[in-house]
Design a protein around this motif. Structure first.
Motif, PDB file in Angstrom:
ATOM      1  N   ASN A 219     -13.434  -8.977  -3.651  1.00 54.16           N
ATOM      2  CA  ASN A 219     -13.570  -8.007  -4.736  1.00 54.16           C
ATOM      3  C   ASN A 219     -13.002  -6.626  -4.400  1.00 54.16           C
ATOM      4  OD1 ASN A 219     -15.637  -7.019  -3.116  1.00 54.16           O
ATOM      5  ND2 ASN A 219     -17.277  -7.724  -4.466  1.00 54.16           N
ATOM      6  N   TRP A 220     -12.298  -6.520  -3.284  1.00 59.09           N
ATOM      7  CA  TRP A 220     -11.569  -5.283  -3.008  1.00 59.09           C
ATOM      8  C   TRP A 220     -10.442  -5.542  -2.005  1.00 59.09           C
ATOM      9  CZ3 TRP A 220     -11.381  -3.558   2.023  1.00 59.09           C
ATOM     10  CH2 TRP A 220     -12.403  -3.965   2.890  1.00 59.09           C
ATOM     11  N   LEU A 221      -9.463  -4.647  -2.051  1.00 63.05           N
ATOM     12  CA  LEU A 221      -8.383  -4.662  -1.075  1.00 63.05           C
ATOM     13  C   LEU A 221      -8.079  -3.227  -0.688  1.00 63.05           C
ATOM     14  CD1 LEU A 221      -5.380  -3.660  -2.319  1.00 63.05           C
ATOM     15  CD2 LEU A 221      -5.630  -5.785  -3.558  1.00 63.05           C
ATOM     16  N   LEU A 222      -7.540  -3.067   0.503  1.00 65.33           N
ATOM     17  CA  LEU A 222      -7.207  -1.738   1.007  1.00 65.33           C
ATOM     18  C   LEU A 222      -5.787  -1.756   1.555  1.00 65.33           C
ATOM     19  CD1 LEU A 222      -8.230   1.150   1.661  1.00 65.33           C
ATOM     20  CD2 LEU A 222      -9.001   0.254   3.868  1.00 65.33           C
ATOM     21  N   ILE A 223      -5.003  -0.774   1.126  1.00 65.84           N
ATOM     22  CA  ILE A 223      -3.613  -0.633   1.551  1.00 65.84           C
ATOM     23  C   ILE A 223      -3.488   0.683   2.320  1.00 65.84           C
ATOM     24  CG2 ILE A 223      -1.235  -0.339   0.749  1.00 65.84           C
ATOM     25  CD1 ILE A 223      -2.115  -1.838  -1.833  1.00 65.84           C
ATOM     26  N   SER A 224      -2.802   0.619   3.457  1.00 63.64           N
ATOM     27  CA  SER A 224      -2.594   1.820   4.279  1.00 63.64           C
ATOM     28  C   SER A 224      -1.107   1.968   4.571  1.00 63.64           C
ATOM     29  CB  SER A 224      -3.339   1.690   5.608  1.00 63.64           C
ATOM     30  OG  SER A 224      -4.710   1.501   5.396  1.00 63.64           O
ATOM     31  N   TYR A 225      -0.748   3.146   5.066  1.00 71.19           N
ATOM     32  CA  TYR A 225       0.628   3.355   5.506  1.00 71.19           C
ATOM     33  C   TYR A 225       0.816   2.654   6.840  1.00 71.19           C
ATOM     34  CZ  TYR A 225       1.366   6.512   1.674  1.00 71.19           C
ATOM     35  OH  TYR A 225       1.500   7.016   0.406  1.00 71.19           O
ATOM     36  N   ALA A 226       1.968   2.033   7.008  1.00 68.70           N
ATOM     37  CA  ALA A 226       2.252   1.251   8.217  1.00 68.70           C
ATOM     38  C   ALA A 226       2.484   2.143   9.433  1.00 68.70           C
ATOM     39  CB  ALA A 226       3.465   0.352   7.980  1.00 68.70           C
ATOM     40  N   ALA A 227       2.899   3.385   9.203  1.00 65.31           N
ATOM     41  CA  ALA A 227       3.185   4.307  10.308  1.00 65.31           C
ATOM     42  C   ALA A 227       2.836   5.732   9.880  1.00 65.31           C
ATOM     43  CB  ALA A 227       4.667   4.220  10.684  1.00 65.31           C
ATOM     44  N   ALA A 228       2.814   6.637  10.843  1.00 64.34           N
ATOM     45  CA  ALA A 228       2.459   8.028  10.558  1.00 64.34           C
ATOM     46  C   ALA A 228       3.476   8.703   9.643  1.00 64.34           C
ATOM     47  CB  ALA A 228       2.329   8.811  11.866  1.00 64.34           C
ATOM     48  N   THR A 229       4.726   8.233   9.685  1.00 64.86           N
ATOM     49  CA  THR A 229       5.748   8.779   8.798  1.00 64.86           C
ATOM     50  C   THR A 229       6.369   7.634   8.004  1.00 64.86           C
ATOM     51  OG1 THR A 229       7.438   8.601  10.512  1.00 64.86           O
ATOM     52  CG2 THR A 229       6.287  10.710  10.331  1.00 64.86           C
ATOM     53  N   GLY A 230       6.994   7.986   6.901  1.00 58.67           N
ATOM     54  CA  GLY A 230       7.618   6.979   6.059  1.00 58.67           C
ATOM     55  C   GLY A 230       6.669   6.507   4.974  1.00 58.67           C
ATOM     56  N   ASP A 231       7.225   5.708   4.054  1.00 61.24           N
ATOM     57  CA  ASP A 231       6.418   5.273   2.920  1.00 61.24           C
ATOM     58  C   ASP A 231       6.060   3.788   2.960  1.00 61.24           C
ATOM     59  OD1 ASP A 231       8.863   4.151   2.333  1.00 61.24           O
ATOM     60  OD2 ASP A 231       8.937   4.894   0.272  1.00 61.24           O
ATOM     61  N   ALA A 232       6.323   3.124   4.099  1.00 61.53           N
ATOM     62  CA  ALA A 232       6.022   1.697   4.207  1.00 61.53           C
ATOM     63  C   ALA A 232       4.513   1.466   4.151  1.00 61.53           C
ATOM     64  CB  ALA A 232       6.587   1.135   5.498  1.00 61.53           C
ATOM     65  N   LEU A 233       4.121   0.503   3.312  1.00 60.68           N
ATOM     66  CA  LEU A 233       2.706   0.189   3.124  1.00 60.68           C
ATOM     67  C   LEU A 233       2.396  -1.200   3.643  1.00 60.68           C
ATOM     68  CD1 LEU A 233       2.399   1.513  -0.528  1.00 60.68           C
ATOM     69  CD2 LEU A 233       1.459   2.595   1.517  1.00 60.68           C
ATOM     70  N   LYS A 234       1.120  -1.400   4.025  1.00 61.20           N
ATOM     71  CA  LYS A 234       0.689  -2.723   4.477  1.00 61.20           C
ATOM     72  C   LYS A 234      -0.742  -2.966   3.991  1.00 61.20           C
ATOM     73  CE  LYS A 234      -1.216  -1.046   8.782  1.00 61.20           C
ATOM     74  NZ  LYS A 234      -1.323  -1.085  10.182  1.00 61.20           N
ATOM     75  N   LEU A 235      -1.066  -4.235   3.815  1.00 61.48           N
ATOM     76  CA  LEU A 235      -2.430  -4.611   3.475  1.00 61.48           C
ATOM     77  C   LEU A 235      -3.271  -4.429   4.733  1.00 61.48           C
ATOM     78  CD1 LEU A 235      -4.356  -5.876   1.365  1.00 61.48           C
ATOM     79  CD2 LEU A 235      -3.768  -8.093   2.344  1.00 61.48           C
ATOM     80  N   THR A 236      -4.319  -3.628   4.660  1.00 63.71           N
ATOM     81  CA  THR A 236      -5.159  -3.332   5.815  1.00 63.71           C
ATOM     82  C   THR A 236      -6.375  -4.242   5.876  1.00 63.71           C
ATOM     83  OG1 THR A 236      -4.531  -1.026   5.571  1.00 63.71           O
ATOM     84  CG2 THR A 236      -6.354  -1.473   7.030  1.00 63.71           C
ATOM     85  N   ALA A 237      -7.015  -4.461   4.713  1.00 66.71           N
ATOM     86  CA  ALA A 237      -8.251  -5.247   4.697  1.00 66.71           C
ATOM     87  C   ALA A 237      -8.555  -5.717   3.284  1.00 66.71           C
ATOM     88  CB  ALA A 237      -9.413  -4.409   5.224  1.00 66.71           C
ATOM     89  N   THR A 238      -9.367  -6.759   3.205  1.00 67.54           N
ATOM     90  CA  THR A 238      -9.936  -7.216   1.938  1.00 67.54           C
ATOM     91  C   THR A 238     -11.401  -7.527   2.234  1.00 67.54           C
ATOM     92  OG1 THR A 238      -9.396  -9.539   2.365  1.00 67.54           O
ATOM     93  CG2 THR A 238      -7.776  -8.262   1.115  1.00 67.54           C
ATOM     94  N   GLY A 239     -12.197  -7.651   1.191  1.00 67.74           N
ATOM     95  CA  GLY A 239     -13.598  -7.962   1.427  1.00 67.74           C
ATOM     96  C   GLY A 239     -14.313  -8.425   0.181  1.00 67.74           C
ATOM     97  N   THR A 240     -15.579  -8.771   0.374  1.00 71.95           N
ATOM     98  CA  THR A 240     -16.405  -9.296  -0.718  1.00 71.95           C
ATOM     99  C   THR A 240     -17.633  -8.419  -0.975  1.00 71.95           C
ATOM    100  OG1 THR A 240     -17.608 -10.704   0.844  1.00 71.95           O
ATOM    101  CG2 THR A 240     -15.696 -11.678  -0.268  1.00 71.95           C
ATOM    102  N   GLY A 241     -17.736  -7.283  -0.287  1.00 72.45           N
ATOM    103  CA  GLY A 241     -18.924  -6.439  -0.383  1.00 72.45           C
ATOM    104  C   GLY A 241     -18.822  -5.251  -1.313  1.00 72.45           C
ATOM    105  N   GLY A 242     -17.826  -5.240  -2.199  1.00 75.18           N
ATOM    106  CA  GLY A 242     -17.710  -4.196  -3.214  1.00 75.18           C
ATOM    107  C   GLY A 242     -17.441  -2.805  -2.660  1.00 75.18           C
TER     108      GLY A 242
END
Length: 146
Positions: free
Chosen positions: A24-47
């Motif tokens: 019921n949720w997903l979290l996206i973070s930047y892949a590096a300190a600079t740049g705009d590349a994004l990656k899936l960081t986590a998903t979960g079921t705890g709202g």
């Protein structure tokens, strides 16, 4: 390209939207300190409660959350919330770029009822968000008391 539409992120988005998946949720973070590349960081079921434990005060992150609430004893509503998180310790240049870079995320995670711009974990209080969802949905079965 930011990667907001990567197969991993789109699969997690589909899982959050699915009535048949507990995610019921997903979290996206930047892949590096600079740049705009994004990656899936986590998903979960705890709202929202579980999601807030994963937010990083030193980063800008994006989250997509399924929120279910009862209108009355007979019906339940499902709404989706896009969270744009900018932690207190986020570097100035990253903060400045979020308004531009969040466009790719909004496009990839297109279906949401409201957007929550959060700077503090208190901005993600479930009662407040449900109250906003009720207003956005047009139907308020609690006389405005959320």
């Amino acid at each position: 390209m930011s990667g907001a539409d990567s197969p991993e992120i789109l699969a997690a988005y589909d899982a959050v939207r699915s009535d048949k998946d507990e995610t019921n949720w997903l979290l996206i973070s930047y892949a590096a300190a600079t740049g705009d590349a994004l990656k899936l960081t986590a998903t979960g079921t705890g709202g929202l409660e579980e999601l807030t434990t994963k937010l990083d005060d030193s980063q800008a992150q994006y989250a997509y959350v399924r929120v279910e609430y009862a209108n009355d004893t007979e019906s339940k509503r499902v709404k989706f919330v896009l969270v744009i998180w900018i932690g207190e310790g986020t570097k100035v240049m990253r903060k400045a770029r979020v308004s531009i870079e969040s466009g790719a995320v909004k496009k990839a995670l297109g279906h949401h009822s409201i957007q929550v711009d959060a700077r503090d974990k208190g901005d993600l209080d479930e009662k407040d968000i449900v109250a906003r969802l009720r207003k956005a949905g047009g139907a308020d079965y609690n006389g405005g008391r959320g």
